[in-house]
Design a protein around this motif. Structure first.
Motif, PDB file in Angstrom:
ATOM      1  N   LEU A 187      -8.799 -18.580  26.578  1.00  0.00           N
ATOM      2  CA  LEU A 187      -7.487 -18.241  26.873  1.00  0.00           C
ATOM      3  C   LEU A 187      -7.362 -18.766  28.333  1.00  0.00           C
ATOM      4  CD1 LEU A 187      -7.242 -14.567  25.198  1.00  0.00           C
ATOM      5  CD2 LEU A 187      -6.320 -16.760  24.448  1.00  0.00           C
ATOM      6  N   GLU A 188      -6.025 -19.206  28.570  1.00  0.00           N
ATOM      7  CA  GLU A 188      -5.611 -19.692  29.893  1.00  0.00           C
ATOM      8  C   GLU A 188      -6.069 -18.800  30.640  1.00  0.00           C
ATOM      9  OE1 GLU A 188      -2.171 -21.937  32.030  1.00  0.00           O
ATOM     10  OE2 GLU A 188      -1.888 -21.477  29.900  1.00  0.00           O
ATOM     11  N   ARG A 189      -5.281 -17.515  30.859  1.00  0.00           N
ATOM     12  CA  ARG A 189      -5.550 -16.761  31.939  1.00  0.00           C
ATOM     13  C   ARG A 189      -7.037 -16.201  32.178  1.00  0.00           C
ATOM     14  NH1 ARG A 189      -1.389 -11.562  30.916  1.00  0.00           N
ATOM     15  NH2 ARG A 189       0.607 -12.787  31.001  1.00  0.00           N
ATOM     16  N   GLU A 201      -4.782  -8.357  33.180  1.00  0.00           N
ATOM     17  CA  GLU A 201      -4.315  -9.300  32.688  1.00  0.00           C
ATOM     18  C   GLU A 201      -4.895  -9.829  31.390  1.00  0.00           C
ATOM     19  OE1 GLU A 201      -3.614 -12.739  35.032  1.00  0.00           O
ATOM     20  OE2 GLU A 201      -2.386 -11.629  36.443  1.00  0.00           O
ATOM     21  N   LEU A 202      -6.106  -9.721  31.291  1.00  0.00           N
ATOM     22  CA  LEU A 202      -7.048 -10.031  30.087  1.00  0.00           C
ATOM     23  C   LEU A 202      -6.869  -8.976  29.101  1.00  0.00           C
ATOM     24  CD1 LEU A 202      -9.146 -11.612  28.786  1.00  0.00           C
ATOM     25  CD2 LEU A 202     -10.918 -10.055  29.906  1.00  0.00           C
ATOM     26  N   GLU A 206      -4.247  -7.210  28.511  1.00  0.00           N
ATOM     27  CA  GLU A 206      -2.971  -7.286  28.040  1.00  0.00           C
ATOM     28  C   GLU A 206      -2.810  -8.525  27.129  1.00  0.00           C
ATOM     29  OE1 GLU A 206       1.674  -8.072  29.625  1.00  0.00           O
ATOM     30  OE2 GLU A 206      -0.183  -8.046  31.337  1.00  0.00           O
ATOM     31  N   GLU A 207      -3.217  -9.554  27.565  1.00  0.00           N
ATOM     32  CA  GLU A 207      -3.472 -10.921  26.759  1.00  0.00           C
ATOM     33  C   GLU A 207      -3.972 -10.569  25.402  1.00  0.00           C
ATOM     34  OE1 GLU A 207      -2.625 -15.082  25.959  1.00  0.00           O
ATOM     35  OE2 GLU A 207      -1.733 -13.451  27.442  1.00  0.00           O
ATOM     36  N   VAL A 208      -5.284 -10.367  25.305  1.00  0.00           N
ATOM     37  CA  VAL A 208      -6.096  -9.904  24.268  1.00  0.00           C
ATOM     38  C   VAL A 208      -5.400  -8.930  23.284  1.00  0.00           C
ATOM     39  CG1 VAL A 208      -8.316  -9.305  23.328  1.00  0.00           C
ATOM     40  CG2 VAL A 208      -8.105 -10.708  25.270  1.00  0.00           C
ATOM     41  N   SER A 213      -2.243  -7.788  23.227  1.00  0.00           N
ATOM     42  CA  SER A 213      -0.819  -8.466  22.224  1.00  0.00           C
ATOM     43  C   SER A 213      -1.292  -9.344  21.228  1.00  0.00           C
ATOM     44  CB  SER A 213      -0.110  -9.060  23.332  1.00  0.00           C
ATOM     45  OG  SER A 213      -0.624 -10.058  24.088  1.00  0.00           O
ATOM     46  N   ARG A 214      -2.492 -10.293  21.491  1.00  0.00           N
ATOM     47  CA  ARG A 214      -2.519 -11.382  20.532  1.00  0.00           C
ATOM     48  C   ARG A 214      -3.174 -10.569  19.342  1.00  0.00           C
ATOM     49  NH1 ARG A 214      -3.208 -16.928  21.588  1.00  0.00           N
ATOM     50  NH2 ARG A 214      -2.601 -17.183  24.080  1.00  0.00           N
TER      51      ARG A 214
END
Length: 540
Positions: free
Chosen positions: A25-27, A133-134, A136-138, A140-141
């Protein structure tokens, strides 16, 4: 009445990312991740992301979590570091991510060694990275994937239930499952014998070409993209559905397989109760016949080269390596076509003969025997015919056979057997054919059938029989047919038509008068006989 559907393995159906996907992932890439242990386990699923600094974090986990930590409570104590990793391993965490900083400016050897021994992926982040951030990203996916999987599941369930309610055949259900899955779908019995398939024909053939290996891998859960659903009814497993090479999210594939299996179980239950038997193409037990019919029809019509059909034959349970094949066509059981395929299949099992049987149409059943080269094909075929005709329902069955041949010659053999069966079926009633009929047994009748579509033959038949065809008395045509088929035997003809000899003489005189011929003259009788054979062949 109850039914259950089981999917292979015990993993939860919830969607997941793999460790490798999370690290891509980009983040996450902004934190410069480095895998320092367990690099061979990066395809483990990540079901959730958990931020924890507690040394006993393992008791808080339920499996599949990626644990994020700075290790602040582990610094300076290698024993704690080792136990921390082991507790994650016992809790079946998917990976541990350590942010380098004050506690650990470099990857700690104790944690790395323990992670390598346990096979737990350990990742360090070389640049400061907000764990929020990690997560949240994971998360939400994962939620988006879960929503998409549930939406697909409900859409498929609604669509398949609607098809069942409308009385659609099982093949239609499978076609829809293959369309949603974008991959071949295979249904088998518990012995891995293929009962039905759906999907692009080329892709299905690729799967069936190596089906034995694929079936074993799918059963063991080791085939990438192969998702299996076990089919059960009243607590008893009776088949499997396999999505072959599914490329979507595995969670969505599992739900698709579940919904498909539920629909097939429901279809079977309804068909077994007779609710949809008329419109659904028969009960579940006819699936093996449907698979055999598809194979034999493709062989008979030549629509697909025989060599390309070998994988389907092998997957259907027909031995094909170092074998000879005997094509047969059976016509004329007492109850017509209805029970013949099942009856022939039962006879094959009773005799221990490897083969498949299926109806080609309303009055023909094709059989393909697979024999070893040292077996007596003629004797076994005669044994099969005798056993079949010993049953009251099949006592008048016509068994037509082609000579044993190689697989590539099977299509021509099936067509020859069908031609022979049709020629014998057109014979005058009451005449018993031999137990097994072959091409050389049908003589003139077979030749006339081959020429029946020739305009000259059609014109000849109409001209020779015009005096009878124009009249209303069908009985005279039947008497003529029997008289000529018995070699102009008046006694036998009178017996078969249940009339006295004087009554037969009057009918023969009427026939000769209408046709303007003398049936005692061999040439004139032969001409009428050929015309009648042509007429019957055209009508058939």
């Amino acid at each position: 009445m109850t039914s259950t559907v089981e999917t292979s393995g015990q993993q939860p159906w919830e969607p997941a990312l793999t460790v490798r996907q999370v690290l891509g992932l980009e983040r996450v890439l902004a934190g410069q991740p480095e895998v320092v242990a367990g690099a061979h386990r990066l395809d483990r699923p990540v079901r959730w992301v958990h931020v924890a600094e507690a040394a006993d974090v393992g008791v808080m986990l339920s499996g599949g979590e990626m644990v994020l930590t700075t290790g602040v409570l582990l610094a300076g104590d290698e024993d704690k570091q080792g136990e921390y990793v082991r507790s994650l391993h016992r809790a079946e965490a998917s990976a541990v991510v350590l942010g380098l900083g004050r506690a650990f400016p470099a990857p700690p050897d104790g944690m790395r060694a323990a992670a390598e021994r346990c096979g737990l992926p350990m990742v360090v982040l070389h640049r400061p990275f907000p764990f929020a951030e990690l997560t949240e990203e994971v998360q939400s996916r994962l939620l988006r994937r879960k929503f998409a999987a549930v939406s697909l599941s409900e859409a498929v369930r609604t669509e398949l239930t609607g098809l069942i309610t409308a009385g659609a055949p099982v093949q239609r259900l499978l076609d829809e499952v293959a369309r949603h899955g974008g991959c071949p779908v295979v249904v088998t019995n518990l012995a891995h014998r293929v009962l039905a398939t759906a999907g692009e024909r080329a892709a299905v053939d690729d799967v069936l070409r190596d089906w034995e290996r694929i079936a074993r891998q799918a059963g063991a859960g080791s085939a990438d993209g192969w998702i299996r659903a076990d089919l059960s009814c009243r607590g008893e497993r009776w088949g499997r559905l396999v999505l072959c090479g599914y490329r979507g999210e595995r969670a969505a594939g599992r739900l698709l397989a579940d919904r498909a299996a539920e629909a097939l179980v429901l279809h079977r239950m309804l068909a077994g109760d007779g609710t949809h038997a008329q419109n659904s193409g028969g009960s579940w037990d006819s699936w093996a016949e449907q698979s055999a019919r598809s194979l034999l029809t493709d062989l008979d019509t030549g629509a697909v080269p025989a060599r390309q059909l070998l994988p389907r034959a092998r997957a259907a349970g027909l031995p094909v390596n170092r074998r000879i094949f005997v094509p047969l066509v059976v016509r004329g059981g007492r109850d017509g076509h209805g029970g013949e395929p099942a009856r022939l299949d039962r006879v094959l099992r009773l005799l221990g003969l490897p083969g498949i049987a299926a109806g080609l149409d309303d009055d023909r059943v094709a059989v393909l025997l697979s024999l070893a080269p040292d077996q007596d094909a003629r004797a076994l075929t005669a044994h099969l015919a005798a056993r079949l005709r010993s049953e009251p329902e099949s006592s008048r069955a016509v068994v037509a056979a082609a000579d044993a041949r190689s697989w590539d010659d099977v299509p021509a053999g099936l067509r020859e057997a069908r031609h022979v069966a049709d020629a014998v079926a057109d014979s005058a009633p009451g005449l018993d054919p031999p137990p097994v009929v072959r091409l050389r047994d049908i003589h003139l009748r077979g030749l006339v059938r081959l020429l029946r579509d020739d305009p000259h033959v059609q014109s000849f038949a109409e001209r020779e029989l015009d005096g009878l065809l124009a009249g209303p008395d069908e009985d005279l045509l039947a008497v003529l047919r029997t008289y000529l088929a018995t070699g102009r035997n008046k006694s036998r003809t009178a017996q078969l038509h249940h009339v006295s000899r004087p009554a037969l003489y009057r009918r023969l005189e009427a026939i000769q008068s209408r046709l303007g011929v003398d049936l005692d003259d061999f040439e004139q009788a032969a001409s009428v006989h050929i015309a009648l054979l042509a007429h019957d062949a055209q009508q058939g």
